[in-house]
Design an enzyme around this catalytic site. Structure first.
Site, short mmCIF file in Angstrom:
data_model
loop_
_atom_site.label_atom_id
_atom_site.label_comp_id
_atom_site.label_asym_id
_atom_site.label_seq_id
_atom_site.Cartn_x
_atom_site.Cartn_y
_atom_site.Cartn_z
N LYS A 33 0.86 -1.16 0.00
CA LYS A 33 0.00 0.00 0.00
C LYS A 33 0.90 1.22 0.00
O LYS A 33 1.79 1.32 0.84
CB LYS A 33 -0.90 0.00 1.23
CG LYS A 33 -1.91 -1.12 1.20
CD LYS A 33 -2.80 -1.06 2.39
CE LYS A 33 -3.76 -2.24 2.38
NZ LYS A 33 -4.58 -2.29 3.55
N ALA A 143 -8.87 -2.63 12.03
CA ALA A 143 -7.71 -1.76 11.85
C ALA A 143 -7.68 -1.11 10.48
O ALA A 143 -7.26 0.04 10.33
CB ALA A 143 -6.43 -2.57 12.06
N GLU A 144 -8.13 -1.83 9.47
CA GLU A 144 -8.09 -1.32 8.11
C GLU A 144 -9.18 -0.30 7.81
O GLU A 144 -8.91 0.76 7.25
CB GLU A 144 -8.20 -2.48 7.11
CG GLU A 144 -6.97 -3.36 7.03
CD GLU A 144 -5.81 -2.68 6.31
OE1 GLU A 144 -6.04 -1.69 5.59
OE2 GLU A 144 -4.68 -3.15 6.47
N SER A 145 -10.41 -0.62 8.17
CA SER A 145 -11.54 0.20 7.71
C SER A 145 -12.58 0.53 8.77
O SER A 145 -13.55 1.22 8.46
CB SER A 145 -12.26 -0.53 6.57
OG SER A 145 -12.89 -1.71 7.07
#
Length: 245
Positions: A33, A143-145
């Site tokens: 990323k 944690a991501e979204s």
């Protein structure tokens, strides 16, 4: 990491008065990323404009204070990114970073509300398919979204588990905004990272965030503040999700 027709869209299309442009510069690794360096305009990121954010876009007060990136198409057709809303142009507001990647986050990750029941069937199914702890999948999604199904980052990472377009394609994910595809694809990739790094959750999560090549290169968690914060918070969330809700 665009046009999705749904009331819960994270990257909502807005029409607002704008100010002068200031473009962000991008550095990208093939399987990571991207990490960004932003070039700020004199007025500062918020300027004098005001923006109304849907509840789904702003999971917390802190998210509202994150760096906002404005994506819009220029007259010549080229897609541009700015830290200010463009004048008289249709644009999307994107979050600059993943939910748990802000190094100076003021959230108490040991106490923030959890999502114990969201997508329970899909998470358990993906866990069984890819031989993963469902609590780990849930921690990574959080944690991501923060469990926002239409989450879209400036780098192009999509959906609950923030899959990059190329990664999603390789995983067989045709629509990253469909929870069943996104969760299965993200779980599959997470399982790949665990196998690659001999079951080490820290390294697997670091690879999920920054790319496996970076983890290999640095022989451990890369020295990116965002990735180090991310790994630490995934572990906190994992421990909490392993406890009965």
């Amino acid at each position: 990491m665009h046009a999705i027709c749904c009331g819960g869209i994270v990257s909502s299309l807005l029409w607002l008065a704008g100010v002068t442009h200031s473009y962000a510069q991008v550095t990208i690794e093939r399987d990571a990323k991207p990490h960004y360096k932003a070039s700020y305009s004199k007025e500062g990121i918020l300027g004098k404009s005001s923006t109304a954010h849907p509840a789904s876009f702003s999971p917390s007060k802190e998210a509202e204070n994150q760096l906002k990136v404005y994506q819009y198409r220029q007259e010549n057709g080229v897609m541009a990114f700015s830290d200010h809303a463009p004048g008289s142009a249709q644009y999307q507001v994107l979050l600059y970073d993943c939910y748990a990647c802000q190094p100076d986050s003021s959230l108490d990750w040991k106490k923030i509300p959890l999502f114990y029941r969201d997508y329970d069937e899909l998470i358990n199914q993906a866990a069984n398919t890819h031989n993963l702890d469902p609590a780990l999948i849930r921690a990574v999604i959080h944690a991501e979204s923060a469990f926002k199904v239409f989450a879209l980052s400036r780098s192009g990472a999509m959906g609950l588990m923030q899959l990059m377009p190329e990664t999603a394609k390789e995983l067989g994910v045709k629509n990253a905004f469909k929870p069943e595809q996104n969760i299965d694809g993200g779980a599959k990739y997470l399982a790949q990272m665990l196998r690659r790094f001999d079951g080490d959750i820290d390294l697997a999560c670091a690879a999920y965030n920054a790319g496996p090549m970076n983890v290999t290169h640095y022989k451990g968690i890369p020295p990116y503040p965002e990735t180090q914060a991310y790994v630490k918070r995934v572990k906190i969330l994992l421990e909490r999700y392993r406890k009965p809700g």
